[in-house]
Scaffold this active site. Structure first.
Site, mmCIF file in Angstrom:
data_model
loop_
_atom_site.group_PDB
_atom_site.id
_atom_site.type_symbol
_atom_site.label_atom_id
_atom_site.label_comp_id
_atom_site.label_asym_id
_atom_site.label_seq_id
_atom_site.Cartn_x
_atom_site.Cartn_y
_atom_site.Cartn_z
ATOM 1 N N PRO A 1 0.819 -1.216 0.000
ATOM 2 C CG PRO A 1 -0.053 -1.069 2.164
ATOM 3 C CD PRO A 1 0.721 -1.970 1.259
ATOM 4 C CG ASP A 2 1.069 5.808 -1.859
ATOM 5 O OD1 ASP A 2 1.777 6.190 -0.904
ATOM 6 O OD2 ASP A 2 0.824 6.507 -2.855
ATOM 7 C CG PHE A 3 3.382 5.830 3.723
ATOM 8 C CD1 PHE A 3 3.167 7.143 4.104
ATOM 9 C CD2 PHE A 3 4.607 5.479 3.184
ATOM 10 C CE1 PHE A 3 4.168 8.097 3.928
ATOM 11 C CE2 PHE A 3 5.595 6.435 2.998
ATOM 12 C CZ PHE A 3 5.372 7.731 3.364
ATOM 13 N NE ARG A 4 3.375 9.960 -0.276
ATOM 14 C CZ ARG A 4 3.155 10.327 -1.523
ATOM 15 N NH1 ARG A 4 2.457 11.401 -1.778
ATOM 16 N NH2 ARG A 4 3.639 9.622 -2.514
ATOM 17 C CG HIS B 1 13.053 7.723 -0.481
ATOM 18 N ND1 HIS B 1 11.695 7.894 -0.489
ATOM 19 C CD2 HIS B 1 13.575 8.930 -0.824
ATOM 20 C CE1 HIS B 1 11.407 9.156 -0.829
ATOM 21 N NE2 HIS B 1 12.540 9.796 -1.049
ATOM 22 C CG ASP C 1 9.386 -2.056 -3.276
ATOM 23 O OD1 ASP C 1 10.258 -2.120 -4.167
ATOM 24 O OD2 ASP C 1 8.299 -1.461 -3.423
ATOM 25 C CD GLN D 1 9.589 9.400 -5.018
ATOM 26 O OE1 GLN D 1 8.794 9.146 -5.917
ATOM 27 N NE2 GLN D 1 9.398 10.376 -4.166
ATOM 28 C CG ASN D 2 8.784 2.421 -4.737
ATOM 29 O OD1 ASN D 2 8.249 3.377 -4.179
ATOM 30 N ND2 ASN D 2 8.357 1.931 -5.877
#
Ligand code: ZN
Length: 246
Positions: free
Chosen positions: A33-36, A120, A105, A102-103
């Site tokens: 999920p996109d935390f935003r 990131h 994962d 930016q991920n």
């Protein structure tokens, strides 16, 4: 076949150097999920900006890890989706030079992308805050003490090698990203709302150096007016359609 997809294919064919810039939206189809986005998964009841913060890691590492440990476990089980694989295939075909993401994962590299700049950081390793010893992800879980804090053999707390709130982005990665964007004829932004600085400034770097920007993401971005191509559909469908016409 949309006119936008056709135009994007044309831009890719004309471009000598194409670089991709990706964000959370490319990993959503992998179940991350996109935390935003409010109300999604693990993030539902926690404000990540409050817990995934350097101050919390330094002052209350147990609280930090109570949030981050399950997140680590969840992320390390995920697999790349066809959008990640499409970018890996474009690199393989010599169409794409690099992916700036930016991920954290690691899914671009799992998908086969080789030139990946993780601005990131990444969950792949963690480092002791005290002595800087580096631990691969698989060796971090056994380091947890009874208080739920990952501890180095020297006793120092181990921090994941991801950029926390309150931390600066890694300088070397940002320099690489900046140089790639400056040289790019085309910056292909995928699954990013281009709102989080300093990464959000990278399309301006490409534009200022005479390159074009294409955006494939759901929802508005600050660059929509300047983008040569703007595709608003699902990232997997858009990139698969692109591969079919290239
Ligand atoms: Zn240590």
């Amino acid at each position: 076949m949309s006119a936008g997809t056709e135009r994007l294919a044309e831009l890719l064919r004309e471009s000598g150097r194409t670089v991709a810039l990706t964000g959370a939206g490319i990993s959503v189809p992998s179940g991350i999920p996109d935390f935003r986005s409010p109300g999604t998964g693990l993030w539902e009841n926690v404000d990540p900006m409050e817990v995934a913060h350097l101050d919390v890691f330094l002052n209350d590492p147990g609280r930090f890890w109570s949030y981050y440990r399950p997140r680590f476990g969840m992320l390390s089980d995920k697999e790349p989706n066809p959008a990640h694989r499409a970018l890996a295939q474009l690199e393989e075909q010599g169409v794409l030079e690099a992916v700036i993401t930016q991920n954290i994962d690691t899914l671009h590299r799992k998908a086969g992308s080789r030139n990946v700049v993780e601005v990131h950081g990444t969950i792949e390793t963690g480092s002791c805050w005290t002595c800087k010893t580096s631990y691969p992800l698989a060796e971090i879980e056994p380091l947890f003490d009874p208080d739920g804090i990952a501890r180095c053999t020297c006793g120092g707390p181990v921090k994941p090698d991801v950029v926390l709130f309150g931390e600066l982005l890694p300088e070397a990665a940002m320099l690489d990203a900046h140089a790639l964007c400056e040289r790019a004829d085309l910056l292909l932004c995928v699954g990013t709302s281009l709102e989080v600085y300093p990464v959000a400034g990278l399309p301006s770097v490409t534009r200022a150096a005479g390159g074009a920007v294409a955006i494939v993401t759901k929802g508005p971005t600050p660059y929509d007016g300047e983008a040569e191509v703007r595709l608003d559909g699902d990232v997997v469908e858009e990139l698969e359609a692109l591969l079919r016409v290239l």
